[in-house]
Design a protein around this motif. Structure first.
Motif, short mmCIF file in Angstrom:
data_model
loop_
_atom_site.label_atom_id
_atom_site.label_comp_id
_atom_site.label_asym_id
_atom_site.label_seq_id
_atom_site.Cartn_x
_atom_site.Cartn_y
_atom_site.Cartn_z
N MET A 1 -10.71 -15.65 -1.36
CA MET A 1 -10.69 -13.83 -1.79
C MET A 1 -9.39 -13.49 -1.79
SD MET A 1 -12.02 -11.15 0.87
CE MET A 1 -13.35 -11.92 1.56
N PRO A 2 -9.13 -12.80 -3.09
CA PRO A 2 -7.88 -12.14 -3.17
C PRO A 2 -7.83 -10.75 -2.50
CG PRO A 2 -9.11 -11.93 -5.28
CD PRO A 2 -9.77 -12.79 -4.43
N VAL A 3 -6.64 -10.49 -2.16
CA VAL A 3 -6.39 -9.43 -1.08
C VAL A 3 -6.93 -7.98 -1.67
CG1 VAL A 3 -4.01 -8.80 -2.02
CG2 VAL A 3 -4.62 -8.23 0.31
N GLU A 4 -7.08 -7.91 -2.96
CA GLU A 4 -7.38 -6.62 -3.37
C GLU A 4 -9.21 -6.49 -3.31
OE1 GLU A 4 -6.56 -9.40 -6.82
OE2 GLU A 4 -5.57 -8.87 -5.15
N GLN A 5 -9.50 -7.62 -3.01
CA GLN A 5 -11.01 -7.87 -2.81
C GLN A 5 -11.36 -7.87 -1.39
OE1 GLN A 5 -13.30 -10.95 -4.82
NE2 GLN A 5 -12.06 -10.29 -6.84
N HIS A 6 -10.59 -7.93 -0.55
CA HIS A 6 -10.77 -7.79 1.03
C HIS A 6 -11.08 -6.41 1.36
CE1 HIS A 6 -10.18 -7.91 5.46
NE2 HIS A 6 -10.21 -9.36 5.13
N PRO A 7 -12.04 -6.27 2.38
CA PRO A 7 -12.26 -4.78 2.75
C PRO A 7 -11.33 -4.06 3.21
CG PRO A 7 -14.03 -6.56 3.53
CD PRO A 7 -12.80 -7.31 2.92
N LEU A 8 -10.22 -4.68 3.81
CA LEU A 8 -9.04 -3.85 4.38
C LEU A 8 -8.15 -3.77 3.07
CD1 LEU A 8 -8.63 -5.36 7.82
CD2 LEU A 8 -9.59 -3.24 7.34
N ARG A 9 -8.21 -4.46 2.09
CA ARG A 9 -7.10 -4.48 0.93
C ARG A 9 -5.68 -4.71 1.64
NH1 ARG A 9 -11.53 -3.64 -0.91
NH2 ARG A 9 -12.18 -2.37 -2.68
N GLU A 10 -4.65 -4.10 1.29
CA GLU A 10 -3.38 -4.41 1.75
C GLU A 10 -3.14 -4.51 3.36
OE1 GLU A 10 -0.18 -2.90 -0.49
OE2 GLU A 10 -0.99 -3.71 -2.35
N GLY A 11 -4.30 -3.61 4.05
CA GLY A 11 -4.04 -3.45 5.39
C GLY A 11 -4.31 -4.77 6.01
N VAL A 12 -4.87 -5.73 5.35
CA VAL A 12 -5.24 -7.17 6.18
C VAL A 12 -3.72 -7.76 6.49
CG1 VAL A 12 -5.40 -8.42 4.06
CG2 VAL A 12 -6.81 -9.10 6.17
N ARG A 13 -2.70 -7.48 5.72
CA ARG A 13 -1.65 -7.90 6.07
C ARG A 13 -0.99 -7.85 7.09
NH1 ARG A 13 0.38 -6.73 -0.14
NH2 ARG A 13 -0.23 -8.24 -1.21
N ASP A 14 -1.42 -6.87 7.85
CA ASP A 14 -0.85 -6.17 9.09
C ASP A 14 -1.95 -7.05 10.43
OD1 ASP A 14 1.02 -4.55 7.92
OD2 ASP A 14 -0.32 -3.06 7.73
N ASN A 15 -2.92 -7.68 9.92
CA ASN A 15 -3.77 -8.18 10.90
C ASN A 15 -3.07 -9.07 11.89
OD1 ASN A 15 -5.54 -6.16 10.26
ND2 ASN A 15 -7.27 -7.96 9.88
N THR A 16 -3.48 -9.26 13.12
CA THR A 16 -3.12 -10.42 13.94
C THR A 16 -3.93 -11.59 13.69
OG1 THR A 16 -2.39 -8.82 15.76
CG2 THR A 16 -2.66 -11.24 16.33
N ASN A 17 -3.57 -12.63 13.57
CA ASN A 17 -4.46 -13.97 13.30
C ASN A 17 -5.23 -14.20 14.45
OD1 ASN A 17 -3.60 -14.53 10.92
ND2 ASN A 17 -1.68 -15.51 11.65
N HIS A 18 -6.41 -14.84 14.19
CA HIS A 18 -7.35 -15.12 15.16
C HIS A 18 -6.95 -16.20 16.00
CE1 HIS A 18 -9.56 -13.40 12.11
NE2 HIS A 18 -10.77 -13.32 12.76
N TYR A 19 -7.08 -15.99 17.52
CA TYR A 19 -6.61 -17.13 18.25
C TYR A 19 -7.67 -18.18 18.45
CZ TYR A 19 -8.76 -14.30 22.18
OH TYR A 19 -9.45 -13.75 22.75
#
Length: 425
Positions: free
Chosen positions: A226-244
């Motif tokens: 899934m490219p970033v522009e199709q993610h529900p958060l768009r570019e905001g997903v880049r700021d997300n913390t990774n799942h542990y």
């Protein structure tokens, strides 16, 4: 004395990690003149910023560096630190990158007539194009509050942590519950240390669900493409913390509630310090609940995938909490009374692009690009989280991003193309 004339190169690659060497692999194969500048040693992050028990959190089959896919005996396993280093050494040996180790790039700036001035600790260069592959994890983040921690308490960042035995005797406070924080807390917990963990907003996911690794399910579902522009958060997903989650001992969930039931002390997010007294936000219960909600939501998406395709699999399940914090639990901690001997700061890193003097950053100081291609002709980024997809900053997809940029570099190199070639998708 007259300064020597700058040396001319077609492409300068800044950073000798997996991203920098991935683009170098493609440029070498195309015969494009370039140099890879690395201020330390190639792949140094994997040697110097990983603790002794570190292992991958994604299966080995996802290691797909260009021309060098994982070929070991355990594709569904999780390589340990020494195995990762061997894999990376094999990648470097698989081609002959023009690598300049121990050379720091101190400034890159566009030239009025095209190309870039590249200042380094080994002299000046002029490059036709530049790939910034220095990554998004350059500077460890440590809060100003740390300056007031009593001197008797050892403080270190996650990049400096090696093992429980390297810390002084006593309890340990781990601040941050992302991938590093959760895994380091587990490492200390398994060693019998009294651990206090300041929990943030990191989500979690299952290691295995309905008979398979969750990563394998998500790959089949197309999530990693899934490219970033199709993610529900768009570019905001880049700021997300990774799942542990962890790949330790063959892989398993990390359940902070179970750790608490076994004696780990959980706290909310760290807020303030007065003397030796720390105060934490009243968010512990909410943080644990949200992490579990995401855990169950990921599993539910797998359930839907299985049902829609009629896949034979073990029955579904829903995680239910094995421990709940009391209403006021985790709100305060006296370092002296709790016997805290060390604090491990696990609140991440920030990029350092201060050396890049080009108008390619947004108001938050983050690079603006489309799949690594900036509006500055011939200037690219590679290896950043969600540069294009989830795997852009990982072994799984950096090769695909590097190939895309190599195509752009070659097009700019050979064609008298209009300026918008550099910014088109």
């Amino acid at each position: 004395m007259t300064s020597p004339a700058p040396r001319q190169i077609e492409v300068a690659v800044v950073g000798g990690g997996q991203a920098g060497l991935s683009i170098s692999h493609h440029l070498v194969r195309r015969g494009i003149d370039h140099l890879v500048f690395e201020k330390h040693a190639a792949m140094h992050v994997w040697r110097t910023r990983r603790w002794d028990s570190f292992c991958l959190v994604t299966p080995n089959w996802q290691c797909q560096l260009p021309g060098h896919p994982y070929a070991g005996p355990d594709p569904d396993g999780f390589m340990k630190k020494d195995e990762i280093l061997a894999y990376l050494a094999g990648f470097r040996a698989s081609f002959d990158p023009p690598l300049r180790e121990g050379v720091a790039v101190t400034r890159v700036a566009p030239r009025p007539g095209g190309g870039f001035d590249v200042a380094t600790s080994d002299g000046a260069y002029v490059a036709g194009q530049v790939v910034v592959a220095s990554g998004g994890y350059s500077e460890p983040v440590i809060p100003r509050l740390a300056e007031r921690i009593p001197a008797a308490v050892l403080q270190l960042h996650s990049e400096q942590y090696r093992n429980p035995q390297s810390l002084p005797e006593g309890a340990v406070l781990v601040v941050g519950s992302g991938q590093s924080g959760a895994q380091i807390a587990e490492d200390l917990h398994l060693a019998g240390r009294q651990v206090h963990l300041a929990v943030g907003n990191a989500p979690r996911c299952a290691r295995f669900y309905r008979g398979r690794d969750v990563v394998t399910w998500l790959a089949d579902m197309g999530y990693y493409d899934m490219p970033v522009e199709q993610h529900p958060l768009r570019e905001g997903v880049r700021d997300n913390t990774n799942h542990y989650v962890t790949g330790r001992d063959g892989g398993r969930d990390i359940d902070l509630r179970r750790f608490a039931r076994e004696g780990m002390r959980l706290h909310g997010a760290l807020e303030s310090l007065a003397g030796t007294h720390l105060t934490f936000a009243p968010n512990l219960r909410a943080a644990l609940d949200e992490a579990d909600r995401i855990y169950n939501a990921i599993n539910a998406s797998i359930d839907r995938h299985i049902a829609e395709r009629g896949i034979a699999a073990p029955p579904p399940s829903v995680y239910t909490p094995v421990w709940q914090p009391a209403e006021e639990e985790g709100r305060s901690l006296d370092l002296a009374a709790a016997g805290i001997a060390a604090i491990v700061w696990c609140i991440g890193f920030r990029p350092d692009f201060r050396w890049l003097d080009a108008p390619v950053f947004n108001g938050a100081g983050q690079p603006r690009h489309v799949r690594g291609v900036t509006a500055e002709r011939g200037l690219y980024f590679l290896g950043l989280p969600w540069l294009h997809t989830w795997g852009s900053g990982r072994f799984s997809s950096v090769a695909r991003d590097a190939l895309h940029l190599a195509d752009r570099i070659e097009a700019v190199r050979h064609a008298a193309a209009p300026h918008d070639l550099a910014v088109a998708v």
